[in-house]
Design a protein around this motif. Structure first.
Motif, PDB file in Angstrom:
ATOM      1  N   ALA A  13       1.067  -1.080   0.091  1.00 46.94           N
ATOM      2  CA  ALA A  13       0.000  -0.234  -0.006  1.00 46.94           C
ATOM      3  C   ALA A  13       0.938   1.018  -0.321  1.00 46.94           C
ATOM      4  O   ALA A  13       0.368   2.025  -1.353  1.00 46.94           O
ATOM      5  CB  ALA A  13      -0.850  -0.016   1.269  1.00 46.94           C
ATOM      6  N   ASP A  14       2.182   1.373   1.066  1.00 48.17           N
ATOM      7  CA  ASP A  14       2.899   2.805   0.908  1.00 48.17           C
ATOM      8  C   ASP A  14       3.480   2.433  -0.514  1.00 48.17           C
ATOM      9  O   ASP A  14       3.816   3.739  -0.972  1.00 48.17           O
ATOM     10  CB  ASP A  14       3.800   2.085   1.709  1.00 48.17           C
ATOM     11  CG  ASP A  14       3.221   2.534   3.903  1.00 48.17           C
ATOM     12  OD1 ASP A  14       2.215   3.494   3.444  1.00 48.17           O
ATOM     13  OD2 ASP A  14       3.883   2.493   3.853  1.00 48.17           O
ATOM     14  N   GLN A  15       3.872   1.162  -0.851  1.00 52.06           N
ATOM     15  CA  GLN A  15       4.779   1.091  -2.144  1.00 52.06           C
ATOM     16  C   GLN A  15       3.977   2.388  -3.344  1.00 52.06           C
ATOM     17  O   GLN A  15       4.392   2.652  -4.321  1.00 52.06           O
ATOM     18  CB  GLN A  15       5.457   0.243  -3.063  1.00 52.06           C
ATOM     19  CG  GLN A  15       6.846  -0.321  -1.658  1.00 52.06           C
ATOM     20  CD  GLN A  15       7.021  -1.501  -1.958  1.00 52.06           C
ATOM     21  OE1 GLN A  15       5.872  -2.313  -3.420  1.00 52.06           O
ATOM     22  NE2 GLN A  15       8.192  -2.206  -1.699  1.00 52.06           N
ATOM     23  N   THR A  16       2.734   2.261  -3.628  1.00 54.69           N
ATOM     24  CA  THR A  16       1.496   2.217  -4.481  1.00 54.69           C
ATOM     25  C   THR A  16       1.156   3.578  -4.468  1.00 54.69           C
ATOM     26  O   THR A  16      -0.405   4.059  -4.718  1.00 54.69           O
ATOM     27  CB  THR A  16       1.205   1.016  -5.420  1.00 54.69           C
ATOM     28  OG1 THR A  16      -0.277   0.437  -4.001  1.00 54.69           O
ATOM     29  CG2 THR A  16       1.592  -0.569  -5.801  1.00 54.69           C
ATOM     30  N   ASP A  17       1.389   4.021  -3.216  1.00 59.25           N
ATOM     31  CA  ASP A  17       0.308   5.336  -3.194  1.00 59.25           C
ATOM     32  C   ASP A  17       1.227   6.140  -3.656  1.00 59.25           C
ATOM     33  O   ASP A  17       1.517   7.051  -3.471  1.00 59.25           O
ATOM     34  CB  ASP A  17       0.784   5.838  -0.899  1.00 59.25           C
ATOM     35  CG  ASP A  17       0.302   6.807  -0.734  1.00 59.25           C
ATOM     36  OD1 ASP A  17      -0.764   7.829  -1.202  1.00 59.25           O
ATOM     37  OD2 ASP A  17       0.528   7.144   0.499  1.00 59.25           O
ATOM     38  N   PRO A  18      -0.315   6.568  -4.483  1.00 59.27           N
ATOM     39  CA  PRO A  18      -0.083   8.088  -5.766  1.00 59.27           C
ATOM     40  C   PRO A  18      -0.265   9.263  -4.884  1.00 59.27           C
ATOM     41  O   PRO A  18       0.281  10.109  -5.659  1.00 59.27           O
ATOM     42  CB  PRO A  18      -1.422   7.933  -5.929  1.00 59.27           C
ATOM     43  CG  PRO A  18      -1.846   7.831  -5.261  1.00 59.27           C
ATOM     44  CD  PRO A  18      -1.766   6.009  -4.765  1.00 59.27           C
ATOM     45  N   LEU A  19      -0.091   9.411  -3.171  1.00 63.14           N
ATOM     46  CA  LEU A  19      -0.367  10.632  -2.263  1.00 63.14           C
ATOM     47  C   LEU A  19       1.381  10.387  -2.063  1.00 63.14           C
ATOM     48  O   LEU A  19       1.045  11.498  -1.404  1.00 63.14           O
ATOM     49  CB  LEU A  19      -1.325  10.926  -1.776  1.00 63.14           C
ATOM     50  CG  LEU A  19      -2.328  11.206  -2.189  1.00 63.14           C
ATOM     51  CD1 LEU A  19      -3.670  11.021  -1.283  1.00 63.14           C
ATOM     52  CD2 LEU A  19      -2.193  12.102  -2.930  1.00 63.14           C
ATOM     53  N   ARG A  20       2.243   9.455  -2.199  1.00 64.03           N
ATOM     54  CA  ARG A  20       3.137   9.697  -0.895  1.00 64.03           C
ATOM     55  C   ARG A  20       3.948  10.365  -0.592  1.00 64.03           C
ATOM     56  O   ARG A  20       5.090  10.717  -0.018  1.00 64.03           O
ATOM     57  CB  ARG A  20       3.770   7.639  -1.020  1.00 64.03           C
ATOM     58  CG  ARG A  20       5.073   7.838  -2.333  1.00 64.03           C
ATOM     59  CD  ARG A  20       5.102   6.603  -2.405  1.00 64.03           C
ATOM     60  NE  ARG A  20       6.071   6.366  -3.794  1.00 64.03           N
ATOM     61  CZ  ARG A  20       6.021   5.445  -4.563  1.00 64.03           C
ATOM     62  NH1 ARG A  20       4.108   5.755  -4.818  1.00 64.03           N
ATOM     63  NH2 ARG A  20       6.359   5.671  -6.245  1.00 64.03           N
ATOM     64  N   ALA A  21       4.033  11.523  -2.145  1.00 61.68           N
ATOM     65  CA  ALA A  21       5.003  12.340  -2.812  1.00 61.68           C
ATOM     66  C   ALA A  21       4.971  13.828  -1.778  1.00 61.68           C
ATOM     67  O   ALA A  21       5.526  14.178  -1.196  1.00 61.68           O
ATOM     68  CB  ALA A  21       5.600  12.665  -3.999  1.00 61.68           C
ATOM     69  N   PHE A  22       3.470  13.317  -1.459  1.00 63.80           N
ATOM     70  CA  PHE A  22       3.049  14.979  -0.462  1.00 63.80           C
ATOM     71  C   PHE A  22       3.771  14.946   0.887  1.00 63.80           C
ATOM     72  O   PHE A  22       4.346  16.285   1.698  1.00 63.80           O
ATOM     73  CB  PHE A  22       1.494  14.853  -0.880  1.00 63.80           C
ATOM     74  CG  PHE A  22       0.947  15.342  -1.180  1.00 63.80           C
ATOM     75  CD1 PHE A  22       0.966  17.013  -1.720  1.00 63.80           C
ATOM     76  CD2 PHE A  22       0.867  14.135  -3.001  1.00 63.80           C
ATOM     77  CE1 PHE A  22       0.064  17.011  -3.205  1.00 63.80           C
ATOM     78  CE2 PHE A  22       0.065  14.657  -3.900  1.00 63.80           C
ATOM     79  CZ  PHE A  22      -0.021  16.124  -4.409  1.00 63.80           C
ATOM     80  N   ARG A  23       4.209  13.305   1.399  1.00 60.83           N
ATOM     81  CA  ARG A  23       4.732  14.153   2.876  1.00 60.83           C
ATOM     82  C   ARG A  23       5.637  14.245   2.917  1.00 60.83           C
ATOM     83  O   ARG A  23       6.069  15.294   4.388  1.00 60.83           O
ATOM     84  CB  ARG A  23       5.248  12.230   3.079  1.00 60.83           C
ATOM     85  CG  ARG A  23       5.952  12.463   5.086  1.00 60.83           C
ATOM     86  CD  ARG A  23       5.712  11.699   5.677  1.00 60.83           C
ATOM     87  NE  ARG A  23       6.566  11.250   6.128  1.00 60.83           N
ATOM     88  CZ  ARG A  23       5.929  10.678   7.361  1.00 60.83           C
ATOM     89  NH1 ARG A  23       4.578  10.287   7.459  1.00 60.83           N
ATOM     90  NH2 ARG A  23       6.374  10.263   8.871  1.00 60.83           N
TER      91      ARG A  23
END
Ligand SMILES: Cc1ncc(COP(=O)(O)O)c(C=O)c1O
Length: 415
Positions: A13-23
């Motif tokens: 779920a973390d690897q494919t999270d489309p929002l992960r760059a926002f962190r």
């Protein structure tokens, strides 16, 4: 039938999270799992520089010229239009101003005057208290014969909507349980009986997409410091449906709501548009922080935000569910994602102390009296691994009775 939640593979779920760059756009201290963005959102990194620039250059060097040169004067409208995009409102129907409580005073006063001859304001006993306090105050001040009538449960509301009700005033997502009302259906049920509707979006704006115009809502209010990340005490917002904008003078008729404030006319002439819901000079530093915080949302897909919010809540419910019964934790948030916002809450004994022990271990949530521990899910800066980790730390706090230490029993002024 209870909804079953499919097992979530946290790593995937973390690897494919489309929002992960926002962190990376947020300041987050090392060693903290922040599950309280539903109360005070994290600091967007660029806010620091923008506020510093406003202080040193716009205030320090340009002084009063910045009202025009940096366009301070239109911050309420500019920020309002940025918020409008997230809540399904048209241009020029939202302004940023004052606090949620004050904005509720304005729109409730307007709604009561627009619906004369009816005496009741309907809300819920479990609404956020400031909304109820303001309604009591408005009823005494303006309504004279008006009374606030409270539903015990959400299921009771429709049956209470009779010919004597002027206004239905609800919070879309409940602050304690995370229960979410069906905005469109309730607005329609109220309109069918000639009732105006005010929605409090404090736990909605920035947490999920919402469609005020599509639901044909009359008024809405909400705060800037939770999911919108505008900072402590950030300016709040209010929405007025265009059909009501010219129809009534809100009672806090300050000069910023005047048609031409710098004519210095001794008598008040309302602007006739959303600006008449402004009152006095905007707090520029807070507005600038809010304006900058809203720029994060330019690149955000709200569908992705909602999908991740649902999955983060599911992940937490699933992990805590493995031991909840053993430690008498009762899930009070709906398992059905269509009926909830972006938080997960449990009722339990010793909730305050449990939360303090969790905070001491770096998991920050909060406690709401009488017995709720609350965990907010903010998709822009939370990972699935953190949510899984928080559930494991909660288990440890319960299993070791770490919460039983004396230092966790002393209540702070803010819980
Ligand atoms: C639903 C709701 N309404 C209003 C408020 C607070 O309003 P104000 O910003 O005026 O303090 C809160 C604060 O948490 C809230 O949750």
């Amino acid at each position: 039938m209870e909804r079953t939640i499919a097992k979530i593979d946290v790593r995937q779920a973390d690897q494919t999270d489309p929002l992960r760059a926002f962190r990376d756009r947020f300041e987050l201290p090392e060693g903290v799992i922040y599950l309280d963005g539903n109360s005070l959102g994290a600091l967007p990194k660029t806010v620091k520089q923008r506020v510093a620039r406003t202080i040193s250059q716009e205030w320090g060097e340009q002084l009063i010229r910045s009202w025009n040169a940096a366009d301070w004067v239109h911050l309420p409208q500019r920020v309002g239009n940025k918020i409008a995009r997230l809540i399904g409102a048209q241009e020029a129907t939202v302004v940023a101003a004052d606090s949620t409580s004050i904005n509720l005073f304005k729109v409730l006063s307007a709604a009561l005057q627009l619906n004369p001859g009816r005496s009741k304001i309907i809300s819920e006993g479990d609404n956020f208290p400031t909304d109820l306090y303001i309604a009591e105050g408005v009823a005494k001040q303006i309504g004279k014969d008006h009374q606030l009538v409270l539903a015990d449960t959400a299921a009771d509301i429709c049956a209470m909507l009779d010919e004597d009700v002027a206004v239905l005033m609800l919070t879309h997502v409940n602050y304690r349980t995370g229960y979410r009302h069906d905005m469109k259906a309730l607005t329609k049920a109220a309109h069918d009986r000639g009732i105006l509707v005010i929605w409090d979006l404090c736990h909605t704006a920035g947490a999920m997409q919402v469609d005020l115009a599509g639901a044909n809502a009359d008024f809405a209010i909400g705060c800037g410091y939770k999911y919108l990340n505008g900072g402590p005490g950030a300016p709040a917002f209010l929405y007025v449906n265009p059909r009501h904008q010219g129809g009534f003078r809100q009672p806090l008729s300050g000069w910023f709501g005047h048609r031409a404030p710098f004519d210095f006319d001794p008598s008040y002439a309302p602007s006739g548009s959303i600006e008449q819901y402004l009152c006095g000079t905007p707090p520029v530093l807070g507005m600038v922080a809010m304006d900058e915080a809203m720029s994060v949302w330019d690149d955000v897909d709200m569908t992705a935000v909602r999908a991740k919010s649902v999955a983060l809540c599911d992940c937490f419910i699933q992990n805590v569910g493995a031991y909840a019964d053993q430690f008498n934790l009762t899930l009070v948030t709906p398992r059905d994602a269509d009926r909830r916002g972006s938080q997960v809450s449990y009722s339990c004994d010793n909730g305050y102390a449990i939360m303090q022990a969790l905070i001491a271990r770096g998991v920050i949530g909060d406690f709401r009296a009488p017995d709720i521990i609350r965990f907010g899910m903010t998709p822009l800066y939370l990972s699935f691994a953190e949510v899984e980790g928080a559930a494991a730390i909660l288990k440890d706090v319960l299993a070791t009775r770490a919460w039983d230490a004396a230092e966790y029993q002393v209540r702070g002024a803010v819980t």
